[in-house]
Design a protein around this motif. Structure first.
Motif, PDB file in Angstrom:
ATOM      1  N   LEU A   1     -28.369   3.304  18.826  1.00  0.00           N
ATOM      2  CA  LEU A   1     -27.721   4.181  17.853  1.00  0.00           C
ATOM      3  C   LEU A   1     -26.377   3.663  17.365  1.00  0.00           C
ATOM      4  O   LEU A   1     -25.770   4.248  16.477  1.00  0.00           O
ATOM      5  N   GLY A   2     -25.872   2.594  17.994  1.00  0.00           N
ATOM      6  CA  GLY A   2     -24.580   2.040  17.592  1.00  0.00           C
ATOM      7  C   GLY A   2     -23.397   2.912  17.979  1.00  0.00           C
ATOM      8  O   GLY A   2     -22.325   2.814  17.385  1.00  0.00           O
ATOM      9  N   ALA A   3     -23.580   3.776  18.957  1.00  0.00           N
ATOM     10  CA  ALA A   3     -22.500   4.674  19.390  1.00  0.00           C
ATOM     11  C   ALA A   3     -21.395   3.883  20.081  1.00  0.00           C
ATOM     12  O   ALA A   3     -21.639   2.862  20.709  1.00  0.00           O
ATOM     13  N   LYS A   4     -20.178   4.396  19.943  1.00  0.00           N
ATOM     14  CA  LYS A   4     -19.025   3.773  20.587  1.00  0.00           C
ATOM     15  C   LYS A   4     -18.342   4.810  21.455  1.00  0.00           C
ATOM     16  O   LYS A   4     -18.120   5.947  21.030  1.00  0.00           O
ATOM     17  N   LEU A   5     -17.982   4.408  22.647  1.00  0.00           N
ATOM     18  CA  LEU A   5     -17.278   5.282  23.582  1.00  0.00           C
ATOM     19  C   LEU A   5     -15.898   5.610  23.029  1.00  0.00           C
ATOM     20  O   LEU A   5     -15.200   4.736  22.532  1.00  0.00           O
ATOM     21  N   ILE A   6     -15.508   6.888  23.085  1.00  0.00           N
ATOM     22  CA  ILE A   6     -14.189   7.304  22.625  1.00  0.00           C
ATOM     23  C   ILE A   6     -13.235   7.227  23.815  1.00  0.00           C
ATOM     24  O   ILE A   6     -13.502   7.808  24.863  1.00  0.00           O
ATOM     25  N   HIS A   7     -12.126   6.505  23.641  1.00  0.00           N
ATOM     26  CA  HIS A   7     -11.148   6.351  24.718  1.00  0.00           C
ATOM     27  C   HIS A   7      -9.926   7.228  24.487  1.00  0.00           C
ATOM     28  O   HIS A   7      -9.486   7.415  23.361  1.00  0.00           O
ATOM     29  N   ASN A   8      -9.401   7.752  25.571  1.00  0.00           N
ATOM     30  CA  ASN A   8      -8.109   8.431  25.563  1.00  0.00           C
ATOM     31  C   ASN A   8      -7.086   7.324  25.780  1.00  0.00           C
ATOM     32  O   ASN A   8      -6.962   6.800  26.880  1.00  0.00           O
TER      33      ASN A   8
ATOM     34  N   LYS B   1     -17.515  11.069  25.887  1.00  0.00           N
ATOM     35  CA  LYS B   1     -17.662  11.263  24.444  1.00  0.00           C
ATOM     36  C   LYS B   1     -17.971   9.936  23.748  1.00  0.00           C
ATOM     37  O   LYS B   1     -17.379   8.913  24.062  1.00  0.00           O
ATOM     38  N   TYR B   2     -18.910  10.020  22.811  1.00  0.00           N
ATOM     39  CA  TYR B   2     -19.256   8.881  21.967  1.00  0.00           C
ATOM     40  C   TYR B   2     -19.110   9.286  20.504  1.00  0.00           C
ATOM     41  O   TYR B   2     -19.170  10.466  20.171  1.00  0.00           O
ATOM     42  N   GLU B   3     -18.908   8.289  19.645  1.00  0.00           N
ATOM     43  CA  GLU B   3     -18.902   8.568  18.209  1.00  0.00           C
ATOM     44  C   GLU B   3     -19.877   7.658  17.516  1.00  0.00           C
ATOM     45  O   GLU B   3     -20.307   6.672  18.016  1.00  0.00           O
TER      46      GLU B   3
ATOM     47  N   LYS C   1      -4.385   7.659  28.634  1.00  0.00           N
ATOM     48  CA  LYS C   1      -4.821   7.498  30.024  1.00  0.00           C
ATOM     49  C   LYS C   1      -5.631   6.220  30.237  1.00  0.00           C
ATOM     50  O   LYS C   1      -5.981   5.895  31.354  1.00  0.00           O
ATOM     51  N   ASN C   2      -5.971   5.533  29.150  1.00  0.00           N
ATOM     52  CA  ASN C   2      -6.790   4.331  29.201  1.00  0.00           C
ATOM     53  C   ASN C   2      -8.105   4.565  29.941  1.00  0.00           C
ATOM     54  O   ASN C   2      -8.496   3.791  30.816  1.00  0.00           O
ATOM     55  N   GLU C   3      -8.766   5.662  29.593  1.00  0.00           N
ATOM     56  CA  GLU C   3     -10.065   5.992  30.175  1.00  0.00           C
ATOM     57  C   GLU C   3     -10.886   6.747  29.133  1.00  0.00           C
ATOM     58  O   GLU C   3     -10.336   7.245  28.145  1.00  0.00           O
ATOM     59  N   PRO C   4     -12.200   6.837  29.326  1.00  0.00           N
ATOM     60  CA  PRO C   4     -13.036   7.540  28.343  1.00  0.00           C
ATOM     61  C   PRO C   4     -12.666   9.025  28.238  1.00  0.00           C
ATOM     62  O   PRO C   4     -12.296   9.644  29.225  1.00  0.00           O
ATOM     63  N   GLU C   5     -12.784   9.568  27.005  1.00  0.00           N
ATOM     64  CA  GLU C   5     -12.599  11.003  26.829  1.00  0.00           C
ATOM     65  C   GLU C   5     -13.834  11.714  27.373  1.00  0.00           C
ATOM     66  O   GLU C   5     -14.953  11.226  27.257  1.00  0.00           O
TER      67      GLU C   5
END
Length: 130
Positions: A38-45, A128-130, A48-52
């Protein structure tokens, strides 16, 4: 089968977990599918340098037995990080309440008639992914 609803940005995937697959393997397979197919990308905070993380919880409130007029009545209360300032309540009678930051006040007033049923509390969370 799966489907994408572009209008709402949602994706539905019917997926069968293999009997010998553990939670970490299942999460990795889902991540691979999201990223590669799907070409999704992980959303980072970035602070905090970690995934949302998204989080949703649903709790059922049932009428207390001493309130005969409400016998057998219940409602579900839903909170989500996606709409953090809102609370959603769905009654077994089909009524819906959406409250902005004030639902705790409503729950306090309903506390004499309804109580939370901890055995029916459901919580889910994920990256979370976008």
């Amino acid at each position: 089968s799966s489907g994408i609803n572009a209008e709402y940005g949602s994706y539905v995937l019917q997926w069968i977990l293999q009997p010998n697959m553990g939670p970490a393997q299942a999460e990795e397979m889902m991540r691979q599918h999201l990223v590669e197919n799907l070409g999704a990308k992980l959303i980072h905070n970035h602070h905090k340098n970690e995934p949302e993380i998204w989080h949703i919880e649903c709790e059922t409130y049932t009428a207390m037995q001493n309130v005969s007029a409400l016998s057998g009545k219940s409602f579900q209360l839903i909170h989500s990080t996606e709409e953090a300032t809102l609370s959603f309540a769905f009654s077994d009678q089909g009524g819906i309440i959406v409250a902005e930051r004030s639902f705790d006040t409503i729950l306090t007033k309903l506390g004499e008639s309804y109580q939370p049923n901890k055995m029916t509390r459901i919580m889910a969370m994920g990256k979370k992914y976008e």
